[in-house]
Design a protein around this motif. Structure first.
Motif, PDB file in Angstrom:
ATOM      1  N   UNK A 176      30.129  36.204  33.934  1.00 49.97           N
ATOM      2  CA  UNK A 176      30.880  35.898  35.156  1.00 49.97           C
ATOM      3  C   UNK A 176      32.354  36.165  34.886  1.00 49.97           C
ATOM      4  N   UNK A 177      33.004  36.917  35.783  1.00 45.13           N
ATOM      5  CA  UNK A 177      34.414  37.263  35.584  1.00 45.13           C
ATOM      6  C   UNK A 177      35.168  37.211  36.904  1.00 45.13           C
ATOM      7  N   UNK A 178      36.466  36.902  36.799  1.00 43.22           N
ATOM      8  CA  UNK A 178      37.355  36.941  37.967  1.00 43.22           C
ATOM      9  C   UNK A 178      38.048  38.295  37.976  1.00 43.22           C
ATOM     10  N   UNK A 179      37.674  39.149  38.932  1.00 45.67           N
ATOM     11  CA  UNK A 179      38.329  40.449  39.073  1.00 45.67           C
ATOM     12  C   UNK A 179      38.417  40.815  40.551  1.00 45.67           C
ATOM     13  N   UNK A 180      39.286  41.765  40.845  1.00 46.71           N
ATOM     14  CA  UNK A 180      39.352  42.387  42.166  1.00 46.71           C
ATOM     15  C   UNK A 180      38.632  43.733  42.041  1.00 46.71           C
ATOM     16  N   UNK A 181      37.438  43.819  42.615  1.00 46.91           N
ATOM     17  CA  UNK A 181      36.605  45.020  42.447  1.00 46.91           C
ATOM     18  C   UNK A 181      37.161  46.236  43.163  1.00 46.91           C
ATOM     19  N   UNK A 182      38.247  46.105  43.909  1.00 46.56           N
ATOM     20  CA  UNK A 182      38.872  47.263  44.555  1.00 46.56           C
ATOM     21  C   UNK A 182      39.897  47.930  43.637  1.00 46.56           C
ATOM     22  N   UNK A 183      40.227  47.296  42.519  1.00 44.87           N
ATOM     23  CA  UNK A 183      41.293  47.789  41.639  1.00 44.87           C
ATOM     24  C   UNK A 183      40.705  48.329  40.341  1.00 44.87           C
ATOM     25  N   UNK A 184      41.086  49.557  40.007  1.00 47.57           N
ATOM     26  CA  UNK A 184      40.566  50.186  38.794  1.00 47.57           C
ATOM     27  C   UNK A 184      40.922  49.383  37.555  1.00 47.57           C
ATOM     28  N   UNK A 185      42.146  48.853  37.490  1.00 45.07           N
ATOM     29  CA  UNK A 185      42.571  48.122  36.302  1.00 45.07           C
ATOM     30  C   UNK A 185      41.698  46.896  36.076  1.00 45.07           C
ATOM     31  N   UNK A 186      41.171  46.306  37.146  1.00 45.99           N
ATOM     32  CA  UNK A 186      40.279  45.157  37.014  1.00 45.99           C
ATOM     33  C   UNK A 186      38.861  45.581  36.642  1.00 45.99           C
ATOM     34  N   UNK A 187      38.362  46.616  37.309  1.00 45.20           N
ATOM     35  CA  UNK A 187      36.994  47.065  37.048  1.00 45.20           C
ATOM     36  C   UNK A 187      36.841  47.512  35.597  1.00 45.20           C
ATOM     37  N   UNK A 188      37.900  48.076  35.029  1.00 42.00           N
ATOM     38  CA  UNK A 188      37.845  48.505  33.630  1.00 42.00           C
ATOM     39  C   UNK A 188      37.696  47.332  32.666  1.00 42.00           C
TER      40      UNK A 188
END
Length: 231
Positions: free
Chosen positions: A137-149
């Protein structure tokens, strides 16, 4: 949409707020529909067991339901959301995919003579003998490449996401077209056999998106399947 892989049955044991934990602001997703979409997507990947990701997981009800009902076909579960409160609840639900977590939930309900204790006991029996599922489980913004990486996507074969559509949930990303930008990230970072399923009540969420692999309607929901694109 015709149900082809999920027979008509009573799926109340898997419903959000029954054995699964729920909270205001985290709408439930129809159990039978989630099972049907998973089976269709899994077959399209060509794999018997798949890794599953919900990038907009909310309370994690979709991935937890699938882990409980289709655990024999799932190798790992990844649940991400931009909201820390949502991922905290999702982690609690995904804890039910462990024997210890599900047994604790069953005992808690039984000690309170809660009617849901029988449902928890049935889920314990259903999970017996099923291989453990790795959960992240992670907190990320899936619209942002820097987060998805930041998340490990090796072994992720199926993505299912219920897009925010304004009644109880809204996009909090600052992306101009969040559904398109999220799909772009998913298609770029996943292996080319992976299948992405997006659901929404709003046709506008699919504007400017590439052509889908499959498209269906179920009630007010629009459902589209996409293939990852690493070309």
């Amino acid at each position: 949409m015709k149900f082809e892989y999920t027979p008509g049955a009573n799926y109340a044991d898997f419903a959000s707020g029954h054995v699964l934990y729920s909270a205001p602001g985290h709408p439930a997703f129809p159990v039978r529909l989630s099972l049907e979409l998973f089976e269709r997507a899994r077959l399209l990947t060509g794999r018997s067991r798949v890794g599953l990701w919900d990038p907009l997981c909310g309370a994690g009800s979709i991935v937890t339901t699938l882990g409980l009902a289709r655990g024999e076909a799932i190798t790992q579960v990844l649940a991400t959301d931009i909201s820390e409160a949502a991922t905290t609840l999702a982690a609690k639900n995904l804890g039910l995919l462990t024997d210890d977590g599900l047994r604790r939930r069953a005992r808690f309900l039984a000690e309170r003579s809660d009617d849901r204790a029988e449902a928890a006991a049935r889920l314990c029996k259903l999970r017996r003998g099923v291989q453990p599922i790795t959960t992240t489980v992670s907190v990320i913004d899936a619209t942002r490449e820097v987060d998805v990486r930041l998340v490990a996507l090796d072994g992720i074969d199926v993505v299912i996401a219920d897009l925010p559509y304004g009644s109880q949930t809204v996009w909090t990303s600052d992306a101009g077209n969040p559904s398109r930008q999220m799909l772009e990230q998913l298609r770029f970072h996943l292996q080319d056999h992976a299948v992405i399923v997006l659901c929404s009540n709003r046709r506008a969420d699919f504007e400017d998106l590439p052509e889908s692999l499959r498209a269906f309607k179920h009630g007010k929901r629009i459902i589209k399947f996409y293939r990852a694109d690493t070309s």
